[in-house]
Design a protein around this motif. Structure first.
Motif, PDB file in Angstrom:
ATOM      1  N   GLU A 113       0.834  -1.209   0.000  1.00 15.60           N
ATOM      2  CA  GLU A 113       0.000   0.000   0.000  1.00 15.60           C
ATOM      3  C   GLU A 113       0.867   1.257   0.000  1.00 15.60           C
ATOM      4  OE1 GLU A 113      -3.261   0.155  -0.231  1.00 15.60           O
ATOM      5  OE2 GLU A 113      -3.861  -1.906   0.165  1.00 15.60           O
ATOM      6  N   GLY A 114       1.883   1.262   0.849  1.00 17.49           N
ATOM      7  CA  GLY A 114       2.762   2.425   0.910  1.00 17.49           C
ATOM      8  C   GLY A 114       3.518   2.638  -0.380  1.00 17.49           C
ATOM      9  N   ALA A 115       3.986   1.553  -0.989  1.00 20.90           N
ATOM     10  CA  ALA A 115       4.747   1.656  -2.236  1.00 20.90           C
ATOM     11  C   ALA A 115       3.884   2.210  -3.366  1.00 20.90           C
ATOM     12  CB  ALA A 115       5.308   0.289  -2.608  1.00 20.90           C
ATOM     13  N   GLY A 137      -1.257  -9.088  -1.811  1.00 17.53           N
ATOM     14  CA  GLY A 137      -1.909  -8.853  -0.534  1.00 17.53           C
ATOM     15  C   GLY A 137      -3.411  -8.706  -0.673  1.00 17.53           C
ATOM     16  N   SER A 138      -4.085  -8.598   0.473  1.00 20.46           N
ATOM     17  CA  SER A 138      -5.550  -8.618   0.489  1.00 20.46           C
ATOM     18  C   SER A 138      -6.198  -7.293   0.866  1.00 20.46           C
ATOM     19  CB  SER A 138      -6.043  -9.696   1.462  1.00 20.46           C
ATOM     20  OG  SER A 138      -5.717 -10.981   0.981  1.00 20.46           O
ATOM     21  N   THR A 139      -5.419  -6.282   1.259  1.00 25.21           N
ATOM     22  CA  THR A 139      -6.006  -4.968   1.495  1.00 25.21           C
ATOM     23  C   THR A 139      -6.407  -4.359   0.153  1.00 25.21           C
ATOM     24  OG1 THR A 139      -3.748  -4.081   1.517  1.00 25.21           O
ATOM     25  CG2 THR A 139      -4.766  -4.553   3.651  1.00 25.21           C
ATOM     26  N   VAL A 145      -3.999  -4.658  -7.320  1.00 25.34           N
ATOM     27  CA  VAL A 145      -2.910  -5.049  -8.220  1.00 25.34           C
ATOM     28  C   VAL A 145      -2.626  -6.553  -8.168  1.00 25.34           C
ATOM     29  CG1 VAL A 145      -1.824  -2.771  -8.274  1.00 25.34           C
ATOM     30  CG2 VAL A 145      -1.168  -4.386  -6.478  1.00 25.34           C
ATOM     31  N   THR A 146      -3.396  -7.283  -7.381  1.00 23.51           N
ATOM     32  CA  THR A 146      -3.321  -8.739  -7.429  1.00 23.51           C
ATOM     33  C   THR A 146      -3.980  -9.201  -8.720  1.00 23.51           C
ATOM     34  OG1 THR A 146      -3.158  -9.123  -5.055  1.00 23.51           O
ATOM     35  CG2 THR A 146      -4.248 -10.834  -6.339  1.00 23.51           C
ATOM     36  N   GLY A 147      -3.388 -10.196  -9.347  1.00 25.15           N
ATOM     37  CA  GLY A 147      -3.780 -10.537 -10.711  1.00 25.15           C
ATOM     38  C   GLY A 147      -4.728 -11.702 -10.846  1.00 25.15           C
ATOM     39  N   SER A 148      -5.754 -11.767 -10.002  1.00 23.59           N
ATOM     40  CA  SER A 148      -6.763 -12.820 -10.108  1.00 23.59           C
ATOM     41  C   SER A 148      -8.140 -12.213  -9.911  1.00 23.59           C
ATOM     42  CB  SER A 148      -6.526 -13.915  -9.071  1.00 23.59           C
ATOM     43  OG  SER A 148      -7.616 -14.818  -9.033  1.00 23.59           O
ATOM     44  N   GLU A 149      -8.944 -12.225 -10.948  1.00 24.17           N
ATOM     45  CA  GLU A 149     -10.269 -11.620 -10.851  1.00 24.17           C
ATOM     46  C   GLU A 149     -11.151 -12.359  -9.861  1.00 24.17           C
ATOM     47  OE1 GLU A 149     -13.340  -9.104 -11.162  1.00 24.17           O
ATOM     48  OE2 GLU A 149     -11.288  -8.810 -11.886  1.00 24.17           O
ATOM     49  N   SER A 150     -10.966 -13.669  -9.716  1.00 23.73           N
ATOM     50  CA  SER A 150     -11.804 -14.425  -8.793  1.00 23.73           C
ATOM     51  C   SER A 150     -11.613 -13.956  -7.352  1.00 23.73           C
ATOM     52  CB  SER A 150     -11.495 -15.926  -8.899  1.00 23.73           C
ATOM     53  OG  SER A 150     -10.167 -16.202  -8.492  1.00 23.73           O
TER      54      SER A 150
END
Length: 403
Positions: A113-115, A137-139, A145-150
Motif C-alpha cells: 500500500e505504501g509503495a 496482498g488482500s487490502t 494489483v493482485t492478478g486474479s479476478e476471482s
C-alpha cells in the motif's frame, strides 16, 4: 471450559470452511509440536516467514532483550529508537546505494500500500501495472494489483486505472507508457506456482520503466531475505528496483514489513500533505530487534551458502511418475501434479500420516509448495522427501485401485 479448538471455531474469524485445525503447542527449528507431542516437519515456513526456523535462539533473545527496555512508544517516525534505526542501516548495507530510505510497516500488504502511494505521489501519475496471477496482498490497494479476478470480484470497486500484463511476455511491456506511475512485479512469482523470469525479461522491464519514467516496484515479500540463495532475489538478475517491498521472512516470526526507496523519492511523504503516510505500529521496536537478529543470523551463520545445494537435493530425491515438473529458484519450489484432485489427497496424507506440513498455491492449485526454513539439514530433507514419496505412492496406488 472450552478447548482452544472450540474457541478457535466459535470466536476466531475464519478464512475458509475447511481450516487445517492443526493445534500447535510449541515450535522449534523446522518442527512444530502438537499438545500430544506429535511432531510436524514444516516445509512451508509459515508461508515463507520462518526463514531462520521457528524460535531461532538469537531472534528469541533479541525479542527478550528489547522487551526488557521498552515496547511501543510513539507513532512511526517521531522518536529516535535504536532498533528501527539500526535495522534500517543494516538493510541498506545489503542493497544498492540508492535504496537508502526504509519505511517500516506491520505486514507485506501494508508495505505494498505504501509503495503504491509513493509511486503516485512521486510521478503524479495514476496508472498502475501488475501481472496476471500475481499476489500482492488482500487490502484494497494490494488486492487491486493482485492478478486474479476471482479474488477481487466480490470486493469491487477497487482502485481505478490498474492494468495487468503477462509475466515473462516481452510484447506486453509496450503497455508501460508515460502515464504509468509504477509497475509492481514479484521478482519471482510465488502464488502463480513459482514462475522464474526468463533470461532478459527483467532487464527489458527495467529498460522500459527507465524509458517511460515509470517506477519499478519489486515485490520480494516471499522471495527476499535469502529464500532464493542471495539476500535479495533481484541480485541474481542484473536489475535494481526504484522501490523494494519486503516482509514475511524479514521478522524471524515477528510481524514486520518495509518498502524501501531513495531519500529523494521517499521525501514526497513529508509535504503536500505533511504526514503523507502514517502508521501507528510500523517500526515496532520488538519486531525491528527480531528482524535485525534474523538478518545477522542469515549473514553470520552463512545460510545463503547452502540454499542451492539443498534445493538440488530436493530435486534429486523427489522423483516419482506422478510428478510432472519441478519449478523453483533456491528454496522456493513448486512440485507439479496433474491436478488439484491429485495433489490435495497427497497433501492430506503427508500431514495426517507422515507429519509433513505443506500446501498448494493460490493461483496454481496443482502444485505442491516447498519453502522450508533455510536451516533445514540434509538429514531433514531426506526425511521430508521420503515421507512425501510415501504419501504420493499411497495416493496414486489407491487411485489406481479404484479406477
Amino acid at each position: 471450559m472450552l478447548t482452544p479448538r472450540q474457541l478457535f471455531l466459535r470466536h476466531q474469524a475464519q478464512t475458509s470452511d475447511f481450516p487445517l485445525l492443526l493445534e500447535i503447542e510449541r515450535a522449534e527449528g523446522v518442527y512444530m509440536y502438537a499438545p500430544d507431542g506429535r511432531r510436524y516437519l514444516d516445509l512451508i515456513s509459515g508461508i515463507g516467514v520462518s526463514n531462520v526456523g521457528h524460535r531461532h535462539p538469537r531472534v528469541v533473545q533479541a525479542i527478550k532483550d528489547q522487551a526488557d527496555k521498552y515496547l511501543h512508544l510513539m507513532v512511526y517516525g517521531e522518536l529516535v529508537q535504536a532498533p528501527p534505526a539500526e535495522l534500517a542501516e543494516a538493510l541498506h548495507q545489503t542493497l544498492p546505494a540508492h535504496l537508502d530510505n526504509i519505511y517500516f510497516t506491520n505486514s507485506g500488504a501494508e508495505a505494498v500500500e505504501g509503495a503504491l502511494k509513493l509511486a503516485k505521489r512521486h510521478t503524479g501519475r495514476t496508472e498502475l501495472i501488475s501481472c496476471h496471477r500475481a499476489y500482492h496482498g488482500s487490502t484494497q490497494g494490494a488486492l487491486s494489483v493482485t492478478g486474479s479476478e476471482s479474488f477481487k470480484r466480490s470486493y469491487r470497486p477497487l482502485l481505478p486505472d490498474v492494468r495487468h500484463i503477462e509475466f515473462n511476455d516481452f510484447a506486453d511491456l509496450a503497455s508501460i507508457t508515460e502515464r504509468t506511475a509504477a509497475v509492481i512485479i514479484e521478482t519471482i512469482q510465488g502464488e502463480a506456482g513459482v514462475r522464474v523470469p526468463v533470461n532478459g525479461y527483467l532487464q527489458a522491464l527495467r529498460k522500459r520503466c527507465l524509458l517511460t519514467g515509470t517506477l519499478l516496484i519489486l515485490d520480494e515479500i516471499q522471495c527476499g531475505f535469502g529464500r532464493t540463495g542471495t539476500f535479495w532475489a533481484f541480485e541474481q538478475f542484473g536489475v535494481w528496483p526504484d522501490v523494494l517491498v519486503c516482509a514475511k521472512g524479514m521478522g524471524g516470526g515477528m510481524p514486520i514489513g518495509a518498502f524501501i526507496s531513495s531519500q529523494q523519492i521517499m521525501a514526497g511523504f513529508k509535504t503536500n500533505p505533511v504526514l503523507g503516510h502514517c502508521t501507528t505500529f510500523g517500526g515496532h521496536p520488538v519486531s525491528c530487534a527480531a528482524s535485525l537478529a534474523t538478518l545477522r543470523v542469515i549473514q553470520e551463520e552463512q545460510l545463503l551458502a547452502g540454499v542451492h545445494e539443498k534445493a538440488a537435493r530436493f530435486r534429486r530425491l523427489l522423483q516419482h511418475p506422478a510428478i510432472r515438473a519441478v519449478r523453483g529458484h533456491g528454496l522456493l519450489m513448486a512440485i507439479e501434479f496433474d491436478s488439484y484432485d491429485v495433489l490435495k489427497p497427497i497433501i492430506d496424507r503427508a500431514l495426517e500420516h507422515e507429519g509433513i506440513l505443506t500446501d498448494w498455491f493460490l493461483f496454481c492449485d496443482n502444485s505442491l509448495r516447498l519453502a522450508p526454513p533455510l536451516i533445514i539439514t540434509n538429514e531433514e530433507i531426506d526425511e521430508a522427501c521420503a515421507a512425501l514419496l510415501r504419501a504420493i505412492t499411497y495416493v496414486t496406488e489407491q487411485t489406481a485401485a479404484t479406477t
